[in-house]
Design an enzyme around this catalytic site. Structure first.
Site, PDB file in Angstrom:
ATOM      1  N   LYS A 159      20.677 -17.304 -16.242  1.00  0.00           N
ATOM      2  CA  LYS A 159      19.877 -18.356 -15.603  1.00  0.00           C
ATOM      3  C   LYS A 159      18.624 -17.729 -14.960  1.00  0.00           C
ATOM      4  O   LYS A 159      18.090 -16.760 -15.484  1.00  0.00           O
ATOM      5  CB  LYS A 159      20.711 -19.141 -14.593  1.00  0.00           C
ATOM      6  CG  LYS A 159      22.060 -19.574 -15.161  1.00  0.00           C
ATOM      7  CD  LYS A 159      22.738 -20.597 -14.333  1.00  0.00           C
ATOM      8  CE  LYS A 159      24.126 -20.844 -14.872  1.00  0.00           C
ATOM      9  NZ  LYS A 159      24.727 -22.067 -14.388  1.00  0.00           N
ATOM     10  N   HIS A 206      21.009 -26.805 -22.370  1.00  0.00           N
ATOM     11  CA  HIS A 206      21.921 -26.559 -21.250  1.00  0.00           C
ATOM     12  C   HIS A 206      21.826 -27.747 -20.294  1.00  0.00           C
ATOM     13  O   HIS A 206      20.742 -28.323 -20.114  1.00  0.00           O
ATOM     14  CB  HIS A 206      21.515 -25.254 -20.547  1.00  0.00           C
ATOM     15  CG  HIS A 206      22.530 -24.794 -19.542  1.00  0.00           C
ATOM     16  ND1 HIS A 206      22.665 -25.389 -18.311  1.00  0.00           N
ATOM     17  CD2 HIS A 206      23.466 -23.820 -19.600  1.00  0.00           C
ATOM     18  CE1 HIS A 206      23.647 -24.790 -17.650  1.00  0.00           C
ATOM     19  NE2 HIS A 206      24.152 -23.836 -18.412  1.00  0.00           N
ATOM     20  N   GLU A 251      21.620 -27.933 -17.232  1.00  0.00           N
ATOM     21  CA  GLU A 251      20.612 -27.776 -16.171  1.00  0.00           C
ATOM     22  C   GLU A 251      19.222 -28.145 -16.691  1.00  0.00           C
ATOM     23  O   GLU A 251      18.391 -28.662 -15.944  1.00  0.00           O
ATOM     24  CB  GLU A 251      20.659 -26.342 -15.615  1.00  0.00           C
ATOM     25  CG  GLU A 251      21.896 -26.148 -14.746  1.00  0.00           C
ATOM     26  CD  GLU A 251      22.400 -24.726 -14.641  1.00  0.00           C
ATOM     27  OE1 GLU A 251      21.680 -23.790 -15.031  1.00  0.00           O
ATOM     28  OE2 GLU A 251      23.544 -24.553 -14.159  1.00  0.00           O
ATOM     29  N   GLU A 304      30.335 -27.433 -22.474  1.00  0.00           N
ATOM     30  CA  GLU A 304      30.251 -27.107 -21.055  1.00  0.00           C
ATOM     31  C   GLU A 304      30.333 -28.392 -20.228  1.00  0.00           C
ATOM     32  O   GLU A 304      29.311 -29.086 -20.054  1.00  0.00           O
ATOM     33  CB  GLU A 304      28.915 -26.433 -20.753  1.00  0.00           C
ATOM     34  CG  GLU A 304      28.708 -25.131 -21.479  1.00  0.00           C
ATOM     35  CD  GLU A 304      27.792 -24.210 -20.698  1.00  0.00           C
ATOM     36  OE1 GLU A 304      28.251 -23.126 -20.340  1.00  0.00           O
ATOM     37  OE2 GLU A 304      26.648 -24.595 -20.413  1.00  0.00           O
ATOM     38  N   GLY A 319      29.468 -23.657 -12.481  1.00  0.00           N
ATOM     39  CA  GLY A 319      29.162 -23.104 -11.163  1.00  0.00           C
ATOM     40  C   GLY A 319      30.022 -23.653 -10.034  1.00  0.00           C
ATOM     41  O   GLY A 319      29.714 -23.428  -8.865  1.00  0.00           O
ATOM     42  N   SER A 326      32.601 -22.070 -15.367  1.00  0.00           N
ATOM     43  CA  SER A 326      33.451 -21.312 -14.435  1.00  0.00           C
ATOM     44  C   SER A 326      34.444 -20.392 -15.144  1.00  0.00           C
ATOM     45  O   SER A 326      35.581 -20.232 -14.685  1.00  0.00           O
ATOM     46  CB  SER A 326      34.176 -22.265 -13.486  1.00  0.00           C
ATOM     47  OG  SER A 326      33.238 -22.921 -12.656  1.00  0.00           O
TER      48      SER A 326
END
Ligand code: PEP
Length: 243
Positions: free
Chosen positions: A10, A91, A93, A158, A164, A203
């Site tokens: 990241k 992703h 994010e 994911e 996270g 995670s």
């Protein structure tokens, strides 16, 4: 088939960290393929530090166009020149922070393939979608619209709520989603869909890697936080089944 353990740094990492990290991963004997995806600024330095090691490098995003007036963006060909062989696309994010739609993801994925690199296309449901019983539908929709014609690459499942947070889905839920993704890939891509790697991400740590990586249709892991320490990424790779 060897599993792929991919580290997503990241927006973390400094030039001063590259040499030590590279030295640590180079020294390991691996039975899984290792991929490091640092920020753009470190790819070139990592490429020099990992030369000849067999450890692959990747990037975390690219633009859909090969060049042009796109201030602040980087093309797949530029990343390839810096040393990347893989590019993470879509992703969660980026989907959330940058409003990346499935159509945008499909365009970027096509650009990665056109540049001769391997895309890692991320899909996954939010917690609200899972609670509403929509996880599989959401992921199937993402796959249907995020993969360009003739897709060949890696999928990373994911769940957004597992990234996270230290939380992971149950083993049954991971296995069920990976089976659904495999079915969707075969439906869309035929024979090609049978052989593509499907990574689990969210995670993954040294302590839970062995059980997650042993699940059917799990072909490796996309690792965020734990990839920042070479010893943790290596412990995850060590937990991969020998194949
Ligand atoms: C990720 O960012 O892709 C990820 C899986 O992060 P983490 O391992 O920290 O949950």
């Amino acid at each position: 088939m060897r599993q792929l353990i991919a580290g997503n740094w990241k927006m973390n990492g400094k030039l001063a960290e590259v040499a030590g990290y590279a030295q640590a991963v180079r020294a390991a004997t691996l039975h899984a393929d290792l991929l490091i995806c640092p920020p753009f600024t470190l790819i070139d330095r990592f490429a020099a530090a990992l030369a000849g090691s067999g450890i692959a490098l990747g990037a975390q995003d690219c633009h859909a166009n090969p060049h042009g007036a796109h201030t602040g963006d980087t093309s797949a060909a530029m990343l390839a020149e810096a040393g990347a062989r893989y590019i993470i696309i879509g992703h969660s994010e980026r989907r959330l922070d940058h409003g990346e739609t499935n159509a945008i993801v499909a365009g970027k994925t096509a650009a990665v393939i056109a540049a001769g690199l391997t895309p890692i296309v991320c899909v996954g449901e939010t917690e609200a979608q899972r609670d509403a019983g929509e996880a599989e539908t959401v992921v199937r929709q993402q796959l249907a619209h995020s993969l360009p014609e003739g897709f060949a690459g890696v999928i990373a499942y994911e769940p957004v709520w597992a990234i996270g947070t230290g939380r992971t889905p149950t083993e049954e839920d991971v296995a069920a989603m990976h089976a659904a993704i495999r079915a969707a890939l075969v439906e869309k891509l035929g024979e090609t869909g049978k052989g593509l790697l499907i990574l689990y991400g969210g995670s993954v740590k040294p302590g839970n890697a062995a059980s997650l990586l042993a699940l059917p249709e799990v072909g490796g892991a996309l690792v965020g936080g734990a990839s920042l320490k070479a010893e943790d990424l290596l412990a995850i790779a060590e937990a991969a089944p020998r194949g």
